[in-house]
Design a protein around this motif. Structure first.
Motif, PDB file in Angstrom:
ATOM      1  N   ARG A  65      13.410   4.223  -1.233  1.00 49.36           N
ATOM      2  CA  ARG A  65      12.073   4.186  -1.830  1.00 49.36           C
ATOM      3  C   ARG A  65      12.094   3.314  -3.070  1.00 49.36           C
ATOM      4  O   ARG A  65      13.144   3.023  -3.625  1.00 49.36           O
ATOM      5  CB  ARG A  65      11.572   5.587  -2.155  1.00 49.36           C
ATOM      6  N   GLU A  66      10.906   2.911  -3.478  1.00 49.99           N
ATOM      7  CA  GLU A  66      10.775   2.043  -4.652  1.00 49.99           C
ATOM      8  C   GLU A  66       9.433   2.294  -5.318  1.00 49.99           C
ATOM      9  O   GLU A  66       8.456   2.632  -4.657  1.00 49.99           O
ATOM     10  CB  GLU A  66      10.879   0.575  -4.233  1.00 49.99           C
ATOM     11  N   ARG A  67       9.419   2.113  -6.614  1.00 47.55           N
ATOM     12  CA  ARG A  67       8.181   2.205  -7.385  1.00 47.55           C
ATOM     13  C   ARG A  67       7.407   0.902  -7.170  1.00 47.55           C
ATOM     14  O   ARG A  67       7.987  -0.180  -7.166  1.00 47.55           O
ATOM     15  CB  ARG A  67       8.505   2.387  -8.863  1.00 47.55           C
ATOM     16  N   CYS A  68       6.126   1.011  -6.967  1.00 45.85           N
ATOM     17  CA  CYS A  68       5.277  -0.168  -6.819  1.00 45.85           C
ATOM     18  C   CYS A  68       5.111  -0.830  -8.181  1.00 45.85           C
ATOM     19  O   CYS A  68       5.043  -0.151  -9.196  1.00 45.85           O
ATOM     20  CB  CYS A  68       3.911   0.221  -6.273  1.00 45.85           C
ATOM     21  N   GLY A  69       5.051  -2.132  -8.170  1.00 45.26           N
ATOM     22  CA  GLY A  69       4.873  -2.864  -9.416  1.00 45.26           C
ATOM     23  C   GLY A  69       6.075  -3.727  -9.718  1.00 45.26           C
ATOM     24  O   GLY A  69       7.017  -3.807  -8.942  1.00 45.26           O
ATOM     25  N   ALA A  98       5.704  -6.673  -4.292  1.00 45.86           N
ATOM     26  CA  ALA A  98       5.043  -7.569  -3.339  1.00 45.86           C
ATOM     27  C   ALA A  98       3.520  -7.412  -3.428  1.00 45.86           C
ATOM     28  O   ALA A  98       3.017  -6.304  -3.618  1.00 45.86           O
ATOM     29  CB  ALA A  98       5.522  -7.275  -1.928  1.00 45.86           C
ATOM     30  N   PRO A  99       2.787  -8.502  -3.268  1.00 44.42           N
ATOM     31  CA  PRO A  99       1.331  -8.409  -3.347  1.00 44.42           C
ATOM     32  C   PRO A  99       0.715  -7.667  -2.151  1.00 44.42           C
ATOM     33  O   PRO A  99      -0.373  -7.115  -2.266  1.00 44.42           O
ATOM     34  CB  PRO A  99       0.862  -9.864  -3.392  1.00 44.42           C
ATOM     35  N   HIS A 148       2.989   5.074   1.595  1.00 42.77           N
ATOM     36  CA  HIS A 148       2.634   4.404   0.354  1.00 42.77           C
ATOM     37  C   HIS A 148       1.755   5.376  -0.416  1.00 42.77           C
ATOM     38  O   HIS A 148       0.594   5.577  -0.082  1.00 42.77           O
ATOM     39  CB  HIS A 148       1.884   3.101   0.628  1.00 42.77           C
ATOM     40  N   GLN A 149       2.375   6.036  -1.374  1.00 42.66           N
ATOM     41  CA  GLN A 149       1.661   6.951  -2.255  1.00 42.66           C
ATOM     42  C   GLN A 149       1.848   6.429  -3.663  1.00 42.66           C
ATOM     43  O   GLN A 149       2.895   6.644  -4.261  1.00 42.66           O
ATOM     44  CB  GLN A 149       2.220   8.373  -2.135  1.00 42.66           C
ATOM     45  N   PRO A 150       0.870   5.674  -4.142  1.00 43.04           N
ATOM     46  CA  PRO A 150       1.031   5.092  -5.472  1.00 43.04           C
ATOM     47  C   PRO A 150       1.529   6.124  -6.473  1.00 43.04           C
ATOM     48  O   PRO A 150       1.052   7.248  -6.454  1.00 43.04           O
ATOM     49  CB  PRO A 150      -0.386   4.618  -5.804  1.00 43.04           C
ATOM     50  N   PRO A 151       2.512   5.784  -7.286  1.00 41.51           N
ATOM     51  CA  PRO A 151       3.076   4.447  -7.442  1.00 41.51           C
ATOM     52  C   PRO A 151       4.327   4.198  -6.595  1.00 41.51           C
ATOM     53  O   PRO A 151       5.158   3.375  -6.962  1.00 41.51           O
ATOM     54  CB  PRO A 151       3.434   4.418  -8.921  1.00 41.51           C
ATOM     55  N   TRP A 152       4.492   4.861  -5.439  1.00 40.91           N
ATOM     56  CA  TRP A 152       5.713   4.763  -4.638  1.00 40.91           C
ATOM     57  C   TRP A 152       5.458   4.223  -3.241  1.00 40.91           C
ATOM     58  O   TRP A 152       4.388   4.431  -2.678  1.00 40.91           O
ATOM     59  CB  TRP A 152       6.358   6.145  -4.490  1.00 40.91           C
ATOM     60  N   ILE A 153       6.489   3.581  -2.671  1.00 34.32           N
ATOM     61  CA  ILE A 153       6.547   3.291  -1.246  1.00 34.32           C
ATOM     62  C   ILE A 153       7.925   3.735  -0.786  1.00 34.32           C
ATOM     63  O   ILE A 153       8.900   3.681  -1.542  1.00 34.32           O
ATOM     64  CB  ILE A 153       6.316   1.798  -0.894  1.00 34.32           C
TER      65      ILE A 153
END
Length: 171
Positions: A65-69, A98-99, A148-153
């Motif tokens: 998993r990774e934090r978005c942004g 990634a956009p 995808h549950q902000p702020p995570w994917i």
């Protein structure tokens, strides 16, 4: 469930357990596919694991998993503490910056279908790095293994629970 007397003992013992699991799967399958969590809780575990004499050329690593942004902290931790220190056959990271996160999730789901993981290493930390659920308040976020549950994917809990082995580490 095991309790660690000290943090050092936990790190070393967990690294040994992971290395033994990976060695068994390599012996049986010729390769091992692992999901690795980039949580700071696992920093020393990865440092210990990198010192094990595994046949790393038969290891395929996938980021859990990774934090978005723009931060990419989980990806950076995995690369710095493990991936750059061993001759891993492949490492697939999640691009939280990634956009088009929908495309990242679709590619990740496709990777998991093509390369089903043999195990996952997951950190359970209070207040951070959640296990993602496919549905929140009864509304599905994504169909399949990725959420995808902000702020995570990352990997969904529903997919995680169906893996052959999952090592959970809590603080």
């Amino acid at each position: 469930m095991e309790w660690a007397a000290t943090r050092t003992w936990l790190d070393e013992d967990l690294a040994t357990a992971i290395a033994n699991r990976m060695s068994r799967v390599i012996a049986a399958e010729g390769r091992v596919i692992g999901l690795f969590d980039g949580s700071p809780l696992l920093t020393a575990v990865y440092e210990c694991l990198a010192d094990y004499p595994l046949d790393w050329t038969r290891v395929i690593g996938i980021q859990l998993r990774e934090r978005c942004g723009p931060e990419g902290q989980a990806q950076r931790l995995l690369i710095d503490r493990l991936v750059s220190r061993v001759p891993m056959a492949e490492f697939h990271s999640l691009r939280g910056a990634a956009p088009n996160l929908a495309a990242v999730c679709a590619n990740y789901a496709d990777l998991l279908r093509r390369r089903p993981p043999d195990f996952a290493l997951v950190a359970l930390e209070e207040g951070g790095y959640p296990i993602l659920l496919q549905s929140v308040s009864g509304h599905p976020k994504e169909v399949g293994p990725v959420c995808h549950q902000p702020p995570w994917i990352g990997l969904s809990f529903e997919t995680l629970r169906d893996l052959p082995q999952c090592l959970l580490v809590g603080s």
